[in-house]
Every structure is written in structure tokens, then in C-alpha cells.
Motif scaffolding. Structure first.
Motif, PDB file in Angstrom:
ATOM      1  N   ALA A  40       0.837  -1.198   0.000  1.00  0.00           N
ATOM      2  CA  ALA A  40       0.000   0.000   0.000  1.00  0.00           C
ATOM      3  C   ALA A  40       0.871   1.248   0.000  1.00  0.00           C
ATOM      4  O   ALA A  40       1.932   1.288   0.633  1.00  0.00           O
ATOM      5  CB  ALA A  40      -0.907   0.004   1.221  1.00  0.00           C
ATOM      6  N   GLU A  41       0.421   2.279  -0.722  1.00  0.00           N
ATOM      7  CA  GLU A  41       1.150   3.539  -0.746  1.00  0.00           C
ATOM      8  C   GLU A  41       0.854   4.358   0.500  1.00  0.00           C
ATOM      9  O   GLU A  41       1.723   5.038   1.013  1.00  0.00           O
ATOM     10  CB  GLU A  41       0.791   4.333  -2.003  1.00  0.00           C
ATOM     11  CG  GLU A  41       1.288   3.688  -3.265  1.00  0.00           C
ATOM     12  CD  GLU A  41       0.984   4.524  -4.488  1.00  0.00           C
ATOM     13  OE1 GLU A  41       0.710   5.723  -4.340  1.00  0.00           O
ATOM     14  OE2 GLU A  41       1.031   3.967  -5.590  1.00  0.00           O
ATOM     15  N   ASN A  42      -0.401   4.333   0.959  1.00  0.00           N
ATOM     16  CA  ASN A  42      -0.825   5.049   2.154  1.00  0.00           C
ATOM     17  C   ASN A  42      -1.606   4.096   3.036  1.00  0.00           C
ATOM     18  O   ASN A  42      -2.207   3.139   2.549  1.00  0.00           O
ATOM     19  CB  ASN A  42      -1.718   6.242   1.799  1.00  0.00           C
ATOM     20  CG  ASN A  42      -0.985   7.299   1.030  1.00  0.00           C
ATOM     21  OD1 ASN A  42       0.197   7.512   1.234  1.00  0.00           O
ATOM     22  ND2 ASN A  42      -1.687   7.954   0.128  1.00  0.00           N
ATOM     23  N   CYS A  43      -1.645   4.380   4.328  1.00  0.00           N
ATOM     24  CA  CYS A  43      -2.456   3.593   5.247  1.00  0.00           C
ATOM     25  C   CYS A  43      -3.924   3.862   4.932  1.00  0.00           C
ATOM     26  O   CYS A  43      -4.333   5.019   4.787  1.00  0.00           O
ATOM     27  CB  CYS A  43      -2.149   3.978   6.692  1.00  0.00           C
ATOM     28  SG  CYS A  43      -3.203   3.160   7.903  1.00  0.00           S
ATOM     29  N   ILE A  44      -4.719   2.811   4.836  1.00  0.00           N
ATOM     30  CA  ILE A  44      -6.127   2.987   4.497  1.00  0.00           C
ATOM     31  C   ILE A  44      -6.940   3.499   5.679  1.00  0.00           C
ATOM     32  O   ILE A  44      -8.051   3.979   5.504  1.00  0.00           O
ATOM     33  CB  ILE A  44      -6.740   1.670   3.968  1.00  0.00           C
ATOM     34  CG1 ILE A  44      -6.624   0.567   5.022  1.00  0.00           C
ATOM     35  CG2 ILE A  44      -6.094   1.253   2.673  1.00  0.00           C
ATOM     36  CD1 ILE A  44      -7.385  -0.690   4.681  1.00  0.00           C
ATOM     37  N   HIS A  45      -6.369   3.456   6.883  1.00  0.00           N
ATOM     38  CA  HIS A  45      -7.085   3.886   8.071  1.00  0.00           C
ATOM     39  C   HIS A  45      -6.807   5.351   8.416  1.00  0.00           C
ATOM     40  O   HIS A  45      -7.734   6.097   8.727  1.00  0.00           O
ATOM     41  CB  HIS A  45      -6.724   2.996   9.263  1.00  0.00           C
ATOM     42  CG  HIS A  45      -6.981   1.545   9.007  1.00  0.00           C
ATOM     43  ND1 HIS A  45      -8.247   1.010   8.957  1.00  0.00           N
ATOM     44  CD2 HIS A  45      -6.135   0.520   8.767  1.00  0.00           C
ATOM     45  CE1 HIS A  45      -8.167  -0.285   8.708  1.00  0.00           C
ATOM     46  NE2 HIS A  45      -6.894  -0.606   8.577  1.00  0.00           N
TER      47      HIS A  45
END
Length: 189
Positions: A40-45
Motif C-alpha cells: 500500500a502507498e498510504n495507510c487505508i485507516h
């Protein structure tokens, strides 16, 4: 017995990343601590930028927390600096006024994130950098939230100036920010 085998096969195909033989690993986000994909490029949370950290993030296990700006609540920031570092009031006041200031050095990422979160709650701008190479920034605070210039509160409402008995409707269509905590009003820039 067959249903248990089906569950295991289902889980293996669920974890596979579309290509034969590549399996997605789950890592913990350094900001919020929840599990996310390693691809993932960014945290989804919480939106923490995982991909921009690069491989340098994993090269060290010691980090430094740097205070870059105390924000509006200098008194609360001085209190937090004294609490974390254990220095006296005069030294803490000088440290907050002469930024950038190294708050902690050579601590784990979890401890550095905990210190950063304490300062973020009061509106200070804090960075986490690698202890080995100060040029590698791990995390930094982005201050894009509106705060009251008097008390530093984030409970801001925006509305029209309103009607006045003395001036009537003159200036009634101007936008005004109001602090819900202290009642201070000011015009946005």
C-alpha cells in the motif's frame, strides 16, 4: 475434513495478490498501529504515507523527535517538554522559544510516535527523523487545521457578521470566524 481444507485453500487464494506465487504481507502502520498491506502507498485507516518512507525507514531502529514550531499554546507545549525531558521550567521555556529543538534522541519508533502524538494534540509541529541520518524524515505534522489566534482551540464556526444597531447592515455580508471556546471573532485571511 473437506470443509477445513476448503477454508485453507480459500484463505490462500484470498491472500494472493493476483500474480502466481506472490503473497501479500500485512505490516503495522507506524502512525495508527493497524494492519495494512506492505504494498500500500498510504495507510487505508489514517492516510500515513507508507510508500514515501522508502527502504531507509527500515534501516534504523532509533529515531529522533524534533520540535519545529510550538504553535499557539506555548504554555502547554512547555509543560509537555518538561514532562518528557525532565528539564526545569527556564530550560524548557528557552527550548520552546529556540526551535528547532531535539526533544528525544535514539528512541524506538513507537516511543517517538507517542511523543509526536502528545504534541500534535496541542497544535505543535513535530518531526520524526532517523537518528543515524537526520535528512531522512519519517513523519511530520501538517498544520492545516484552523485554530483560534487567542486560545488555540479548533472549535471554530464560520458565519456572517450580522446586523448591528449602530452600523445597521454595513458590513453585514462579511465572513467572520468565531471561536466556540473563548468567543473571539476574526476575519479569515
Amino acid at each position: 475434513m473437506q470443509t477445513r481444507l476448503d477454508e485453507i485453500l480459500f484463505m490462500e487464494t484470498k491472500i494472493k495478490n493476483g500474480r502466481e506465487g506472490t503473497i501479500m504481507a500485512l505490516i503495522k502502520c507506524p502512525e495508527c498501529g493497524k494492519e495494512i498491506s506492505d504494498k500500500a502507498e498510504n495507510c487505508i485507516h489514517c492516510g500515513y504515507p507508507i510508500a514515501s518512507l522508502g527502504k531507509e525507514k527500515y534501516a534504523t531502529d532509533q529515531y529522533t523527535v524534533i520540535l519545529e514550531s510550538p504553535g499557539v499554546n506555548k504554555v502547554k507545549i512547555i509543560k509537555i517538554v518538561r514532562e518528557i525531558t525532565g528539564i526545569d521550567l527556564k530550560a524548557a521555556k528557552e527550548a520552546v522559544e529556540s526551535v528547532p529543538y531535539i526533544i528525544t534522541d535514539k528512541v524506538s519508533l513507537e516511543d517517538a510516535t507517542a511523543v509526536k502524538n502528545k504534541f500534535d494534540g496541542e497544535g505543535a509541529i513535530v518531526s520524526i527523523v532517523s537518528s543515524d541520518n537526520k535528512n531522512i524524515k519519517i513523519a511530520t505534522t501538517e498544520s492545516n487545521q484552523i485554530r483560534c489566534p487567542r486560545c488555540g482551540s479548533t472549535q471554530i464556526t464560520t458565519g456572517q457578521r450580522g446586523f448591528s444597531f449602530w452600523t445597521g447592515f454595513i458590513g453585514a455580508n462579511k465572513t467572520v470566524n468565531r471561536c466556540a471556546k473563548c468567543g473571539h471573532s476574526w476575519q479569515p485571511r
